[in-house]
Design a protein around this motif. Structure first.
Motif, PDB file in Angstrom:
ATOM      1  N   THR A  91     -16.927   4.761  35.460  1.00  0.00           N
ATOM      2  CA  THR A  91     -17.128   6.196  35.240  1.00  0.00           C
ATOM      3  C   THR A  91     -18.048   6.760  36.311  1.00  0.00           C
ATOM      4  O   THR A  91     -17.795   7.818  36.888  1.00  0.00           O
ATOM      5  N   LEU A  94     -16.272   6.922  39.610  1.00  0.00           N
ATOM      6  CA  LEU A  94     -15.293   8.015  39.609  1.00  0.00           C
ATOM      7  C   LEU A  94     -15.995   9.363  39.733  1.00  0.00           C
ATOM      8  O   LEU A  94     -15.540  10.250  40.450  1.00  0.00           O
ATOM      9  N   ALA A  95     -17.125   9.504  39.032  1.00  0.00           N
ATOM     10  CA  ALA A  95     -17.871  10.765  39.105  1.00  0.00           C
ATOM     11  C   ALA A  95     -18.344  11.016  40.533  1.00  0.00           C
ATOM     12  O   ALA A  95     -18.236  12.129  41.052  1.00  0.00           O
ATOM     13  N   SER A  97     -17.082   9.923  43.311  1.00  0.00           N
ATOM     14  CA  SER A  97     -16.024  10.203  44.285  1.00  0.00           C
ATOM     15  C   SER A  97     -15.268  11.489  43.957  1.00  0.00           C
ATOM     16  O   SER A  97     -14.580  12.027  44.807  1.00  0.00           O
ATOM     17  N   ALA A  98     -15.426  11.984  42.729  1.00  0.00           N
ATOM     18  CA  ALA A  98     -14.658  13.175  42.325  1.00  0.00           C
ATOM     19  C   ALA A  98     -15.000  14.380  43.192  1.00  0.00           C
ATOM     20  O   ALA A  98     -14.182  15.259  43.404  1.00  0.00           O
ATOM     21  N   HIS A  99     -16.234  14.398  43.673  1.00  0.00           N
ATOM     22  CA  HIS A  99     -16.676  15.559  44.444  1.00  0.00           C
ATOM     23  C   HIS A  99     -16.939  15.225  45.904  1.00  0.00           C
ATOM     24  O   HIS A  99     -17.512  16.032  46.617  1.00  0.00           O
TER      25      HIS A  99
ATOM     26  N   THR B 136      -6.443  11.895  40.524  1.00  0.00           N
ATOM     27  CA  THR B 136      -7.501  11.243  39.743  1.00  0.00           C
ATOM     28  C   THR B 136      -8.813  12.002  39.884  1.00  0.00           C
ATOM     29  O   THR B 136      -9.533  12.214  38.913  1.00  0.00           O
ATOM     30  N   ARG B 137      -9.092  12.408  41.105  1.00  0.00           N
ATOM     31  CA  ARG B 137     -10.344  13.131  41.333  1.00  0.00           C
ATOM     32  C   ARG B 137     -10.358  14.449  40.564  1.00  0.00           C
ATOM     33  O   ARG B 137     -11.378  14.845  40.003  1.00  0.00           O
ATOM     34  N   VAL B 140     -11.071  13.726  36.910  1.00  0.00           N
ATOM     35  CA  VAL B 140     -12.486  13.461  36.669  1.00  0.00           C
ATOM     36  C   VAL B 140     -13.286  14.769  36.731  1.00  0.00           C
ATOM     37  O   VAL B 140     -14.138  15.022  35.876  1.00  0.00           O
ATOM     38  N   ARG B 141     -12.984  15.599  37.708  1.00  0.00           N
ATOM     39  CA  ARG B 141     -13.686  16.896  37.799  1.00  0.00           C
ATOM     40  C   ARG B 141     -13.448  17.708  36.524  1.00  0.00           C
ATOM     41  O   ARG B 141     -14.359  18.324  35.988  1.00  0.00           O
ATOM     42  N   ILE B 144     -15.618  16.333  33.791  1.00  0.00           N
ATOM     43  CA  ILE B 144     -17.016  16.726  34.002  1.00  0.00           C
ATOM     44  C   ILE B 144     -17.214  18.177  33.536  1.00  0.00           C
ATOM     45  O   ILE B 144     -18.198  18.504  32.873  1.00  0.00           O
ATOM     46  N   LEU B 194     -12.864  10.030  29.748  1.00  0.00           N
ATOM     47  CA  LEU B 194     -11.948   9.359  30.678  1.00  0.00           C
ATOM     48  C   LEU B 194     -11.195   8.217  30.005  1.00  0.00           C
ATOM     49  O   LEU B 194     -10.087   7.856  30.430  1.00  0.00           O
TER      50      LEU B 194
END
Lengths: 125, 203
Positions: A91, A94-95, A97-99, B136-137, B140-141, B144, B194
């Motif tokens: 998690t 992933l967090a 790399s998400a941004h 995927t990104r 995840v965003r 969040i 997730l």
């Protein structure tokens, strides 16, 4: 009771869901069996609730040595927490790399906004 | 290494020109750093207009504080901190904040034994493989975004903007320990959101 019979009752033992007779049988076996004794000792030291509440320290590397050993001892007997820790770490990855910014995403500010910022600076002297 | 040294000396020269009131230098600063600052502001604020306003606030604060820029931190790092501050100020002033309960997103435990009520299942091995995929990104965003603001901001500042725990605590107005717990709960809640996507369990 043999080891297998004790282990199959371990969950209920810690949930206080065994009859007093069964509980006494488990206690007697655990007292005389080094392997089960060790396992029950580890289970007593830390519950999954405590593990879950503290595993952030483990991941961030801020847990003191003694506490880290407790986490590791719990992990050695608990597959649920192994799965939990793994998914917690993923998690976090992933967090992060998400941004992350790709070159294509990084755009300059619109000219209009640039002008507005510079004008506001002059206004405020 | 050498790029960093060049960037540093360029930044020093730029700051010197700014302090002399060189108009062109101000435009250069905004052009060079504005894009990255806008991205940081967008992560914190949900609304594009608010993010732009925060960037403007940040530049005005930075212009005013140029005299205090020590040159010990990178210019980009310094501007990033100012942007985060400006965005948080705007977020705090918003009336319609997204606040919700975090409890339902935290793992639940049995009373007596402290076992997971819903036993965690290992995530599929491929969970990290599509990390680079935009899909995927975006997922995840999106997850969040669903966190209550208090927790979303704690996670963003710590794990994405990279604030140290004491800086984070100062921003949140809490003790270091409370800040640490907030980040941890935010990660746990994000994990819960997730989870169905990586175990194949129904949402």
């Amino acid at each position: 009771m043999n080891c297998d019979e004790v282990l199959s009752r371990a969950y209920d033992y810690f949930e206080h869901a065994l009859s007093p007779d069964e509980r006494a049988l488990v206690d007697r076996h655990v007292a005389g069996c080094p392997r089960c004794g060790e396992l029950f000792a580890k289970a007593r030291e830390m519950s999954c609730r405590d593990f879950s509440a503290g595993c952030g320290e483990l991941v961030d590397g801020t847990a003191a040595d003694e506490r880290r050993r407790l986490f590791e001892r719990h992990l050695s007997i608990c597959r649920a927490c192994v799965a939990y820790l793994e998914s917690y770490e993923r998690t976090l990855k992933l967090a992060k790399s998400a941004h992350s910014i790709g070159a294509e995403q990084l755009e300059a500010l619109e000219e209009r906004l640039v002008d507005a910022i510079l004008a506001a600076r002059k206004q405020r002297g | 290494m050498s790029e960093r040294v060049i960037a540093d000396s360029n930044a020093r020269e730029l700051v010197a020109r700014l302090r002399r009131g060189d108009e062109a230098a101000y435009r250069e600063l905004v052009l060079a750093h504005g894009g990255r600052m806008l991205l940081a502001a967008r992560r914190i604020l949900r609304n594009e207009d608010d993010a732009r306003d925060a960037v403007q606030d940040a530049f005005l604060s930075a212009f005013k504080a140029l005299g205090h820029f020590e040159g010990q931190s990178l210019l980009s790092t310094w501007l990033h901190r100012i942007t985060v501050n400006a965005a948080l100020m705007r977020l705090r002033s918003q009336r319609a904040r997204h606040e919700g309960e975090i409890d339902e997103l935290l793992p639940q435990f049995t009373e007596a034994g402290g076992h997971f009520v819903r036993r965690p299942v290992a995530w599929a091995e491929s969970a990290d493989a599509p990390l680079q995929r935009e899909e995927t990104r975006a997922l995840v965003r999106g997850c969040i975004e669903r966190l209550p603001d208090t927790y979303r901001v704690a996670l963003l500042l710590r794990d994405i903007e990279g604030l140290e725990l004491d800086e984070l605590a100062a921003q949140l107005g809490t003790t270091v320990n409370a800040a640490k717990i907030r980040v941890h709960r935010a990660r746990q809640a994000l994990r819960t959101l997730l989870d169905p996507h990586f175990t194949g369990a129904p949402a």
